[in-house]
Enzyme design. Structure first.
Site, PDB file in Angstrom:
ATOM      1  N   CYS A 150      -2.528   1.997   5.838  1.00 24.62           N
ATOM      2  CA  CYS A 150      -2.092   1.827   7.232  1.00 24.62           C
ATOM      3  C   CYS A 150      -0.589   1.574   7.315  1.00 24.62           C
ATOM      4  O   CYS A 150       0.083   2.052   8.227  1.00 24.62           O
ATOM      5  CB  CYS A 150      -2.808   0.653   7.885  1.00 24.62           C
ATOM      6  SG  CYS A 150      -4.586   0.849   7.934  1.00 24.62           S
TER       7      CYS A 150
HETATM    8  C1  BEZ Z   1      -5.704   0.749   3.695  1.00 26.72           C
HETATM    9  O1  BEZ Z   1      -5.085   0.865   4.753  1.00 26.72           O
HETATM   10  O2  BEZ Z   1      -5.178   0.928   2.622  1.00 26.72           O
HETATM   11  C2  BEZ Z   1      -7.162   0.389   3.695  1.00 26.72           C
HETATM   12  C3  BEZ Z   1      -7.696  -0.277   4.778  1.00 26.72           C
HETATM   13  C4  BEZ Z   1      -9.018  -0.632   4.747  1.00 26.72           C
HETATM   14  C5  BEZ Z   1      -9.812  -0.289   3.668  1.00 26.72           C
HETATM   15  C6  BEZ Z   1      -9.271   0.413   2.605  1.00 26.72           C
HETATM   16  C7  BEZ Z   1      -7.938   0.756   2.613  1.00 26.72           C
END
Ligand code: BEZ
Length: 209
Positions: free
Chosen positions: A45
């Site tokens: 994100c």
């Molecule tokens: C991420 O943004 O890296 C992420 C968010 C939730 C679960 C797995 C990865």
């Protein structure tokens, strides 16, 4: 039932990093992209939000306002923004909705309980000026989105809203397009002189301006 193409994008009022946002009013007469994030302080994100901030001028050029959403609160969003800038070189320059009670996530069906009870999936909704949903995408948490693809789709949507054409696989701005099957050959001769017939149902023409 999940939001489908052609449905009205639900309106909402929510806190965001740019103050309280009234969604439909914020989009005004323009186009919109609403996209969700599983949670703050997550690696994928972080890269995605920096990328959208970097591409903001491209969305502006297409008269498109981008709105992000994450199911954490405003204090977390503000602290995370510093990290996003540190990691990607870009600070948020569009609203990131704080949705800790999942109010918006629920009406948009951004939580898929068999993936996670609490985190949103990576949803994307492209919304046209009459507030109808024109595109939905759903990515899992571990796969970052390609925001250039979303710009490409907006180019196609804006072109096909204006002209009786469709865009072929992997089409990019400036490449040949397809005359829709609703256009008769007589009308095609008038509208798209010199068009090429590949098959009776597949007629190609340069992209109209
Ligand atoms: C991420 O943004 O890296 C992420 C968010 C939730 C679960 C797995 C990865």
């Amino acid at each position: 039932m999940a939001l489908q193409l052609g449905d009205e994008a639900p309106d909402f009022t929510a806190d965001s990093t740019e103050g309280e946002i009234h969604f439909h009013e914020y989009l005004g007469d323009g186009w919109g992209v609403l996209f969700s994030h599983p949670a703050d302080f997550t690696p994928v994100c972080t890269t995605e939000l920096g990328r959208v901030a970097e591409l903001k001028p491209e969305f502006d050029q297409r008269n498109t306002r981008v709105v992000g959403l994450s199911v954490d609160g405003l204090i977390d969003h503000a602290t995370w923004n510093d990290d996003i800038e540190e990691v990607t070189g870009h600070r948020l320059n569009f609203p990131l909705v704080a949705d800790p009670d999942h109010k918006v996530a629920d009406i948009y069906g951004m939580i898929h309980p068999n993936a996670s009870d609490t985190m949103t999936v990576r949803s994307v909704f492209v919304i046209v000026p009459d507030k109808k949903v024109k595109l939905t995408l759903t990515y899992p948490a571990a796969t970052g989105r390609d925001f250039s693809e979303i710009l490409r789709v907006i180019d196609s949507l804006q072109l096909t809203a204006k002209h009786k054409v469709a865009t072929p696989a992997d089409w990019r701005q400036g490449e040949d397009v397809i005359i829709t099957t609703a256009v008769s050959d007589d009308e095609a001769k008038e509208r798209f002189p010199g068009y090429e017939t590949v098959k009776p149902y597949l007629r190609k023409t340069p992209q109209p301006s």
